[in-house]
Scaffold this motif. Structure first.
Motif, PDB file in Angstrom:
ATOM      1  N   THR A 287      -0.928  14.139 -13.448  1.00 48.53           N
ATOM      2  CA  THR A 287       0.012  14.241 -14.571  1.00 48.53           C
ATOM      3  C   THR A 287      -0.741  14.740 -15.801  1.00 48.53           C
ATOM      4  OG1 THR A 287       1.307  12.397 -13.686  1.00 48.53           O
ATOM      5  CG2 THR A 287       1.672  12.991 -15.989  1.00 48.53           C
ATOM      6  N   PRO A 288      -0.373  15.878 -16.360  1.00 51.14           N
ATOM      7  CA  PRO A 288      -1.199  16.485 -17.406  1.00 51.14           C
ATOM      8  C   PRO A 288      -1.051  15.830 -18.769  1.00 51.14           C
ATOM      9  CG  PRO A 288       0.711  17.870 -16.968  1.00 51.14           C
ATOM     10  CD  PRO A 288       0.776  16.734 -15.990  1.00 51.14           C
ATOM     11  N   ARG A 289       0.135  15.359 -19.089  1.00 51.94           N
ATOM     12  CA  ARG A 289       0.364  14.871 -20.448  1.00 51.94           C
ATOM     13  C   ARG A 289       1.651  14.050 -20.471  1.00 51.94           C
ATOM     14  NH1 ARG A 289       1.634  20.134 -19.876  1.00 51.94           N
ATOM     15  NH2 ARG A 289       3.760  20.783 -20.424  1.00 51.94           N
ATOM     16  N   LEU A 290       1.938  13.496 -21.627  1.00 56.26           N
ATOM     17  CA  LEU A 290       3.168  12.748 -21.825  1.00 56.26           C
ATOM     18  C   LEU A 290       4.369  13.690 -21.914  1.00 56.26           C
ATOM     19  CD1 LEU A 290       1.925  10.249 -24.571  1.00 56.26           C
ATOM     20  CD2 LEU A 290       2.253   9.745 -22.148  1.00 56.26           C
TER      21      LEU A 290
ATOM     22  N   TYR B  43      -3.897   6.444 -19.934  1.00 60.18           N
ATOM     23  CA  TYR B  43      -4.785   6.152 -18.805  1.00 60.18           C
ATOM     24  C   TYR B  43      -4.349   7.047 -17.654  1.00 60.18           C
ATOM     25  CZ  TYR B  43      -0.774   3.177 -17.668  1.00 60.18           C
ATOM     26  OH  TYR B  43       0.494   2.706 -17.418  1.00 60.18           O
ATOM     27  N   GLY B  44      -5.224   7.227 -16.678  1.00 63.94           N
ATOM     28  CA  GLY B  44      -4.915   8.097 -15.555  1.00 63.94           C
ATOM     29  C   GLY B  44      -3.908   7.455 -14.611  1.00 63.94           C
ATOM     30  N   TYR B  45      -2.722   8.018 -14.530  1.00 61.31           N
ATOM     31  CA  TYR B  45      -1.684   7.425 -13.692  1.00 61.31           C
ATOM     32  C   TYR B  45      -2.075   7.443 -12.207  1.00 61.31           C
ATOM     33  CZ  TYR B  45       1.369   7.899 -17.817  1.00 61.31           C
ATOM     34  OH  TYR B  45       1.929   7.808 -19.061  1.00 61.31           O
TER      35      TYR B  45
ATOM     36  N   TRP C  13       8.764   9.199 -14.632  1.00 62.57           N
ATOM     37  CA  TRP C  13       8.816   8.515 -13.331  1.00 62.57           C
ATOM     38  C   TRP C  13       7.849   7.341 -13.304  1.00 62.57           C
ATOM     39  CZ3 TRP C  13      11.022   7.039  -9.141  1.00 62.57           C
ATOM     40  CH2 TRP C  13      10.295   6.715  -7.993  1.00 62.57           C
ATOM     41  N   HIS C  14       6.659   7.512 -13.882  1.00 65.56           N
ATOM     42  CA  HIS C  14       5.680   6.424 -13.911  1.00 65.56           C
ATOM     43  C   HIS C  14       6.151   5.268 -14.796  1.00 65.56           C
ATOM     44  CE1 HIS C  14       1.820   4.335 -14.339  1.00 65.56           C
ATOM     45  NE2 HIS C  14       2.047   4.336 -15.650  1.00 65.56           N
ATOM     46  N   SER C  15       6.735   5.586 -15.944  1.00 64.83           N
ATOM     47  CA  SER C  15       7.065   4.555 -16.926  1.00 64.83           C
ATOM     48  C   SER C  15       8.492   4.036 -16.811  1.00 64.83           C
ATOM     49  CB  SER C  15       6.853   5.097 -18.349  1.00 64.83           C
ATOM     50  OG  SER C  15       5.524   5.553 -18.533  1.00 64.83           O
ATOM     51  N   GLY C  16       9.323   4.663 -16.031  1.00 68.03           N
ATOM     52  CA  GLY C  16      10.716   4.245 -15.929  1.00 68.03           C
ATOM     53  C   GLY C  16      11.221   4.223 -14.495  1.00 68.03           C
ATOM     54  N   TRP C  17      12.520   4.383 -14.351  1.00 65.37           N
ATOM     55  CA  TRP C  17      13.176   4.383 -13.040  1.00 65.37           C
ATOM     56  C   TRP C  17      12.862   3.098 -12.257  1.00 65.37           C
ATOM     57  CZ3 TRP C  17      16.348   8.460 -11.395  1.00 65.37           C
ATOM     58  CH2 TRP C  17      16.314   9.587 -12.196  1.00 65.37           C
ATOM     59  N   TRP C  18      12.917   1.951 -12.950  1.00 69.20           N
ATOM     60  CA  TRP C  18      12.449   0.717 -12.317  1.00 69.20           C
ATOM     61  C   TRP C  18      13.366   0.253 -11.198  1.00 69.20           C
ATOM     62  CZ3 TRP C  18       7.674  -0.140 -12.874  1.00 69.20           C
ATOM     63  CH2 TRP C  18       7.015   0.218 -14.044  1.00 69.20           C
ATOM     64  N   SER C  19      14.646   0.443 -11.332  1.00 69.86           N
ATOM     65  CA  SER C  19      15.559   0.023 -10.257  1.00 69.86           C
ATOM     66  C   SER C  19      15.243   0.765  -8.964  1.00 69.86           C
ATOM     67  CB  SER C  19      17.008   0.276 -10.668  1.00 69.86           C
ATOM     68  OG  SER C  19      17.342  -0.471 -11.814  1.00 69.86           O
ATOM     69  N   ALA C  20      15.001   2.085  -9.083  1.00 68.25           N
ATOM     70  CA  ALA C  20      14.681   2.879  -7.896  1.00 68.25           C
ATOM     71  C   ALA C  20      13.336   2.470  -7.310  1.00 68.25           C
ATOM     72  CB  ALA C  20      14.676   4.363  -8.260  1.00 68.25           C
ATOM     73  N   LYS C  21      12.357   2.208  -8.171  1.00 68.74           N
ATOM     74  CA  LYS C  21      11.012   1.889  -7.667  1.00 68.74           C
ATOM     75  C   LYS C  21      10.949   0.490  -7.067  1.00 68.74           C
ATOM     76  CE  LYS C  21       8.932   3.135 -11.468  1.00 68.74           C
ATOM     77  NZ  LYS C  21       7.942   3.504 -12.486  1.00 68.74           N
TER      78      LYS C  21
ATOM     79  N   PHE D 224       0.828  -1.205   0.000  1.00 73.79           N
ATOM     80  CA  PHE D 224       0.000   0.000   0.000  1.00 73.79           C
ATOM     81  C   PHE D 224       0.862   1.255   0.000  1.00 73.79           C
ATOM     82  CE2 PHE D 224      -1.586   3.420   2.723  1.00 73.79           C
ATOM     83  CZ  PHE D 224      -2.681   3.841   1.975  1.00 73.79           C
ATOM     84  N   ALA D 225       1.908   1.268   0.843  1.00 72.30           N
ATOM     85  CA  ALA D 225       2.775   2.455   0.929  1.00 72.30           C
ATOM     86  C   ALA D 225       3.445   2.726  -0.411  1.00 72.30           C
ATOM     87  CB  ALA D 225       3.820   2.247   2.028  1.00 72.30           C
ATOM     88  N   PHE D 226       3.868   1.671  -1.114  1.00 76.85           N
ATOM     89  CA  PHE D 226       4.518   1.854  -2.406  1.00 76.85           C
ATOM     90  C   PHE D 226       3.558   2.494  -3.416  1.00 76.85           C
ATOM     91  CE2 PHE D 226       5.135   0.029  -6.688  1.00 76.85           C
ATOM     92  CZ  PHE D 226       6.328   0.639  -7.010  1.00 76.85           C
ATOM     93  N   TYR D 227       2.361   1.935  -3.534  1.00 76.64           N
ATOM     94  CA  TYR D 227       1.426   2.473  -4.525  1.00 76.64           C
ATOM     95  C   TYR D 227       0.869   3.829  -4.099  1.00 76.64           C
ATOM     96  CZ  TYR D 227       1.586  -1.827  -7.166  1.00 76.64           C
ATOM     97  OH  TYR D 227       2.020  -2.876  -7.924  1.00 76.64           O
ATOM     98  N   PHE D 228       0.827   4.080  -2.793  1.00 80.62           N
ATOM     99  CA  PHE D 228       0.376   5.405  -2.348  1.00 80.62           C
ATOM    100  C   PHE D 228       1.431   6.458  -2.701  1.00 80.62           C
ATOM    101  CE2 PHE D 228      -0.255   8.808   0.784  1.00 80.62           C
ATOM    102  CZ  PHE D 228      -1.603   9.082   0.564  1.00 80.62           C
ATOM    103  N   VAL D 229       2.706   6.121  -2.547  1.00 85.09           N
ATOM    104  CA  VAL D 229       3.774   7.042  -2.970  1.00 85.09           C
ATOM    105  C   VAL D 229       3.670   7.300  -4.466  1.00 85.09           C
ATOM    106  CG1 VAL D 229       6.272   7.275  -3.265  1.00 85.09           C
ATOM    107  CG2 VAL D 229       5.348   6.468  -1.092  1.00 85.09           C
ATOM    108  N   MET D 230       3.415   6.249  -5.251  1.00 81.90           N
ATOM    109  CA  MET D 230       3.260   6.416  -6.692  1.00 81.90           C
ATOM    110  C   MET D 230       2.021   7.243  -7.022  1.00 81.90           C
ATOM    111  SD  MET D 230       5.901   5.098  -7.991  1.00 81.90           S
ATOM    112  CE  MET D 230       5.322   5.482  -9.644  1.00 81.90           C
TER     113      MET D 230
END
Length: 393
Positions: free
Chosen positions: A102-105, A319-321, A112-120, A89-95
């Motif tokens: 997020t207004p646009r691409l 879709y709505g991040y 941050w949503h689509s990358g940075w996988w090592s950090a996430k 829950f804490a992980f997805y709440f931070v996300m």
């Protein structure tokens, strides 16, 4: 400015087309693939919570030495499920907080949503580990809050299901699709009603073998009555919503009412006291169904957009991040409630999910709420039309 956005769009499309899926994952260039990674993280959290609950004493003996675990009681079983759920829950709440609005691409939050996988992934592991270091009273507080969060998830899922059924029915009733879809609608509706009737008959056989099982009999009978009520209202001349939507809604409510409680009135429970392959398959299917339901609800943010839908811009989000991560955050609370039977003091058998009277009442209330929302959706346009025609008079 517009030419810059267009060139970015073309570059992005070229990346989707030319790069391999691994390169897209590594570079964070594909938000459509990112959602599957989040679903995989969610599935792993589910499996970890189940392992801590059923096999924690053998698989994680080190936890018994932790000060906050009180010999394992606070970190294994139901307590362990809540701790894994809290980390998820804490992980997805931070996300959710970091991507909401997020207004646009092509901006930093999109990256941050689509990358940075090592950090996430590191963040998710750190939050999960941290949850096992918290004192037990904080976990109990989270367990009480999780009841509310799981209820929010069920409500969001209900709206998403009704929105999908309505969308499917509207597509089939369009003038250009009416003739082509007529046979398909008939077959789909007939199959839905047959499955509903067969499901109700099997519930009478499995969960109401004796006349003394009055509560189970009443739950199943009310499901049958309400199915008939939905069909009658839908086919009323003033409503004229057809028979596809009540059939599909019937599948949903029969699925919800699938397993009333009471061990003395449960032939399936008597037949599966031992952990056999059928019990394991049922558990795996239920677990996967929960993950798929969370995933499909998370990408359905449009059903909560009440303003008139406009043609999306070239750089609009797919879709709505924020909504996506909010659904997964409440879904983390929901899977905790399923694994502990909505009761932190309830002893759960191995390879079982969503059992006990508390779980039964949650499902039944959810079923009744679903039917009320669906009936209001059918009747509300008629009431509004009657008011509009009566006002000039």
């Amino acid at each position: 400015m517009e030419s810059g956005v267009g060139s970015n769009l073309n570059e992005r499309h070229g990346v989707f087309k030319d790069e391999s899926w691994f390169s897209q994952f590594r570079n964070g260039s594909n938000p459509w693939m990112a959602r599957y990674v989040y679903a995989l993280i969610f599935l792993v959290s589910n499996l970890l919570a189940w392992a801590v609950r059923d096999y924690g004493h053998n698989a994680f003996p080190e936890m018994e030495k932790l000060k906050n675990c009180h010999g394992g009681r606070g970190c294994l079983g139901a307590g362990g499920v809540l701790r894994v759920s809290l980390g998820c829950f804490a992980f997805y709440f931070v996300m959710f907080v970091s991507t909401a609005g997020t207004p646009r691409l092509y901006n930093c939050r999109d990256s941050w949503h689509s990358g940075w996988w090592s950090a996430k992934i590191g963040l998710w592991i750190a939050l999960t580990v941290t949850s096992f270091l918290l004192p037990s009273f904080m976990i109990q507080i989270y367990g009480e809050i999780a009841h509310f969060g799981a209820g929010v998830f069920l409500l969001v899922q209900l709206v998403s299901v009704i929105s999908f059924i309505t969308w499917l029915n509207d597509c089939c009733q369009l003038d250009k699709n009416a003739e082509r879809c007529h046979i398909h609608v008939m077959l789909l509706a007939t199959a839905a009603y047959v499955i509903c009737i067969v499901g109700i008959i099997m519930m009478y056989i499995w969960y109401a073998p004796e006349p003394s099982c009055l509560l189970n009999i009443s739950f199943i009978t009310w499901t049958l009555v309400l199915l008939q009520l939905m069909t009658s209202v839908s086919l009323h001349p003033k409503v004229n919503a057809g028979f596809l939507t009540p059939g599909l809604m019937g599948l949903y409510v029969v699925f919800i009412c699938c397993e009333p409680a009471g061990e003395n009135c449960n032939r399936k429970a008597e037949a599966s006291n031992k952990t056999d392959w059928l019990t394991i398959i049922s558990f795996v299917v239920a677990l996967l169904a929960m993950v798929i339901a969370t995933f499909s609800t998370g990408i359905d943010s449009q059903c909560f957009q009440f303003r008139k839908k406009e043609t999306p811009a070239e750089d609009a989000l797919p879709y709505g991040y924020g909504f996506f991560h909010f659904v997964f955050a409440t879904g983390a609370m929901y899977f905790a409630m399923l694994l502990i039977g909505w009761n932190t003091h309830h002893t759960i058998k191995k390879w079982t999910i969503d059992v006990g009277w508390t779980s039964t009442w949650v499902r039944i209330v959810n079923e009744w709420l679903a039917i009320c929302v669906y009936l209001w959706m059918l009747v509300a346009p008629v009431i509004l039309r009657c008011r509009q025609t009566s006002e000039p008079a």
